[in-house]
Design a protein around this motif. Structure first.
Motif, PDB file in Angstrom:
ATOM      1  N   UNK A  27       0.831  -1.199   0.000  1.00 50.90           N
ATOM      2  CA  UNK A  27       0.000   0.000   0.000  1.00 50.90           C
ATOM      3  C   UNK A  27       0.865   1.249   0.000  1.00 50.90           C
ATOM      4  N   UNK A  28       1.831   1.321   0.906  1.00 48.59           N
ATOM      5  CA  UNK A  28       2.649   2.524   1.016  1.00 48.59           C
ATOM      6  C   UNK A  28       3.452   2.778  -0.249  1.00 48.59           C
ATOM      7  N   UNK A  29       3.764   1.703  -0.977  1.00 49.96           N
ATOM      8  CA  UNK A  29       4.514   1.858  -2.220  1.00 49.96           C
ATOM      9  C   UNK A  29       3.721   2.658  -3.249  1.00 49.96           C
ATOM     10  N   UNK A  30       2.394   2.591  -3.181  1.00 53.70           N
ATOM     11  CA  UNK A  30       1.552   3.280  -4.146  1.00 53.70           C
ATOM     12  C   UNK A  30       1.195   4.693  -3.715  1.00 53.70           C
ATOM     13  N   UNK A  31       1.514   5.051  -2.485  1.00 58.35           N
ATOM     14  CA  UNK A  31       1.192   6.376  -1.992  1.00 58.35           C
ATOM     15  C   UNK A  31       2.290   7.354  -2.326  1.00 58.35           C
ATOM     16  N   UNK A  32       1.923   8.575  -2.614  1.00 59.61           N
ATOM     17  CA  UNK A  32       2.915   9.616  -2.873  1.00 59.61           C
ATOM     18  C   UNK A  32       3.562  10.007  -1.559  1.00 59.61           C
ATOM     19  N   UNK A  33       4.836   9.719  -1.367  1.00 54.72           N
ATOM     20  CA  UNK A  33       5.473  10.045  -0.097  1.00 54.72           C
ATOM     21  C   UNK A  33       5.565  11.553   0.101  1.00 54.72           C
ATOM     22  N   UNK A  34       5.530  11.978   1.355  1.00 57.23           N
ATOM     23  CA  UNK A  34       5.643  13.399   1.663  1.00 57.23           C
ATOM     24  C   UNK A  34       7.044  13.909   1.389  1.00 57.23           C
ATOM     25  N   UNK A  35       8.050  13.052   1.497  1.00 52.88           N
ATOM     26  CA  UNK A  35       9.409  13.488   1.235  1.00 52.88           C
ATOM     27  C   UNK A  35       9.653  13.541  -0.273  1.00 52.88           C
ATOM     28  N   UNK A  36      10.680  14.260  -0.699  1.00 55.11           N
ATOM     29  CA  UNK A  36      10.930  14.442  -2.136  1.00 55.11           C
ATOM     30  C   UNK A  36      11.757  13.317  -2.759  1.00 55.11           C
ATOM     31  N   UNK A  37      11.659  12.120  -2.233  1.00 53.78           N
ATOM     32  CA  UNK A  37      12.467  11.020  -2.744  1.00 53.78           C
ATOM     33  C   UNK A  37      12.129  10.731  -4.202  1.00 53.78           C
ATOM     34  N   UNK A  38      13.158  10.390  -4.978  1.00 50.24           N
ATOM     35  CA  UNK A  38      12.956   9.941  -6.353  1.00 50.24           C
ATOM     36  C   UNK A  38      12.391   8.528  -6.291  1.00 50.24           C
ATOM     37  N   UNK A  39      11.278   8.306  -6.944  1.00 50.30           N
ATOM     38  CA  UNK A  39      10.567   7.040  -6.813  1.00 50.30           C
ATOM     39  C   UNK A  39      10.979   6.069  -7.918  1.00 50.30           C
ATOM     40  N   UNK A  40      11.788   5.083  -7.538  1.00 50.77           N
ATOM     41  CA  UNK A  40      12.158   3.993  -8.438  1.00 50.77           C
ATOM     42  C   UNK A  40      11.505   2.676  -8.020  1.00 50.77           C
TER      43      UNK A  40
END
Length: 497
Positions: free
Chosen positions: A113-126
């Motif tokens: 679930x968390x993998x599909x959520x837009x994280x609040x931090x600015x991490x580059x999503x790979x």
């Protein structure tokens, strides 16, 4: 024949037995208790990660303490302390007289679930490999379909099989790709994953065997686990692909009820199954009475060669009578559209539609009209999308050569990602450390059908812009230096008593 199989599957759901995990199976997924002290904390952390990853399902009964202690080669006291800590941290609960069961702690989200959520931090999503749709295309298409949507507003809008116009367009596209198809053979779903879940629910029951590739698409593996299926895996090797003799032998000896395959630009290796091998798999599955679920979500993402024809086109009417093909708009157009489909025998489509109504009355008419408009222009839109992927793939490869020359990979002829060999079993540690450097990625073990494999691998998508991919690789290279160091307290705080 179809009716008998379905009746059996339905009957099996009348008599569900409690889901359990055996002591030896759980022990195989856990580290050696002697690797760290205190052992019970080491093991509790590992089980918690298995639950969050989805490799150990929720609401599953854990083995008795004595049985797990024997399987782990440790004391019962250690296992008692392990279970106490799991309960204390919310990863398990006990029922009087019925054992200890897995759970999800309050406030924690499973990684699926968390993998599909837009994280609040600015991490580059790979961590995700999916397509983005240019905004102007979406806005223009929405304006185009507005009159059609208004025309549907006076109807109830329930289409459990899918919008008839969209079913016809999908059937025509299958036919144009080399597999004659009628609209009656198409069921529109809320993404390919929804289609897979419907098929598993109808055609299997807990305890059935399911053949899956190793590695494979993690969400599909999770669906097999949640259906209570016993997975038998067949390897897919980077560069060489499938050993079809092993596939044939597994089908013949294990006689699985279902088999899940990704033959086109396989996720994550990028391999493509040769045409002759597809024919052999179809014959072998027919001989064992196995339903083939063929995931073709990546089939049209051919970057260096022509797109493969549909898998079922390599068989005869007899050998393809138990083949279900799934697809979606997520990889070719936009993941946010949530439009997928499956192609199957018309009678099975009817039964799957009935299955669907129990949980989902049908998809959004507006979304399906949007998908129909995009699909009818796919031959114009897809080339630009493929060009963006080629640019991303080239930028990722260049960045890896410069910043991580010790890593190796094979350039796939299509798909969305590279399956990178790190040269050492450090991917989980690297993924954990990478988050501190602003990159969100999964270790290779997440893609394994069997525990403990692919720790030397990372799947790196090339779906982001070239500059972003270059920056991501630079950050990964920086994180690699301390990949084996202990994780910072912020990442481990939920295990500190």
């Amino acid at each position: 024949m179809v009716h008998v199989v379905h009746a059996d599957a339905t009957a099996g759901r009348q008599d569900r037995t409690p889901r359990t995990v055996g002591a030896r199976s759980l022990a195989a997924m856990l580290p050696d208790p002697a690797q760290a002290r205190p052992a019970y904390r080491h093991l509790a952390h590992a089980i918690g990660e298995l639950i969050l990853d989805g490799r150990l399902a929720l609401h599953v009964r854990l083995p008795a303490e004595r049985e797990l202690a024997t399987a782990l080669g440790t004391s019962r006291t250690t296992v008692t302390a392990l279970y106490d800590l799991l309960r204390e941290n919310g990863y398990a609960h006990s029922r009087q007289g019925s054992g200890t069961w897995t759970a999800l702690p309050r406030g924690r989200a499973a990684k699926g679930v968390s993998r599909l959520l837009r994280p609040e931090d600015p991490a580059i999503d790979l961590a995700r490999a999916a397509a983005a749709l240019p905004g102007e295309i979406l806005s223009d298409t929405l304006a185009e379909i507005a009159p059609q949507a208004a025309g549907h507003a006076g109807t109830l809008g329930y289409h459990p099989y899918g919008l008839p116009e969209l079913r016809a367009a999908l059937a025509d596209r299958f036919t144009a790709r080399g597999l004659a198809t009628t609209p009656e053979q198409i069921l529109v779903t809320s993404g390919a994953q929804h289609g897979l879940s419907l098929v598993l629910s109808l055609l299997s029951r807990p305890g059935d065997r399911a053949m899956a590739e190793n590695p494979s698409y993690p969400n599909a593996l999770e669906a097999l686990r949640r259906a209570g299926l016993r997975t038998v895996s067949v390897p897919v090797h980077d560069g060489t692909g499938w050993d079809i003799e092993i596939v044939e032998s597994t089908l013949r000896r294990s006689v699985p009820r279902l088999a899940y395959l990704i033959p086109d630009f396989h996720n994550p290796t990028g391999c493509v199954m040769p045409p002759d091998d597809r024919s052999r798999v179809l014959r072998a599955a027919h001989g064992s009475g196995t339903w083939l679920i063929v995931d073709e979500t990546l089939a049209e993402l051919a970057l260096d060669a022509a797109a493969p024809v549909p898998f079922a086109a390599h068989g005869t009417p007899e050998t393809t009578a138990e083949v279900v093909t799934t697809g979606s708009m997520s990889k070719t157009h936009w993941a946010g559209l949530r439009i997928g489909w499956l192609r199957a025998p018309a009678r099975l489509v009817t039964e799957l539609a009935a299955q669907r109504v129990a949980t989902d009355m049908g998809g959004s008419v507006v979304d399906q009209l949007l998908a129909l408009s995009l699909l009818t222009r796919a031959d114009d839109l897809l080339p630009a999308h493929l060009d963006r992927l080629r640019a991303g793939r080239a930028a990722l490869a260049d960045a890896l050569r410069v910043h991580a020359p010790q890593w190796s990979w094979r350039t796939p002829p299509g798909g969305l990602s590279l399956w990178v060999d790190l040269g050492a079993p450090v991917s989980s540690a690297l993924a954990e450390r990478a988050l501190a450097h602003g990159v969100r990625i999964e270790g290779g073990g997440y893609f394994g059908a069997d525990p403990g494999l692919f720790e030397n691998r990372l799947r790196i998508p090339f779906t982001l812009p070239p500059d972003t991919l270059t920056e991501a690789v630079q950050r990964l290279a920086t994180a690699q230096a301390d990949a084996l160091a202990p994780a910072p307290p912020s990442l481990r705080s939920h295990w500190i008593a």
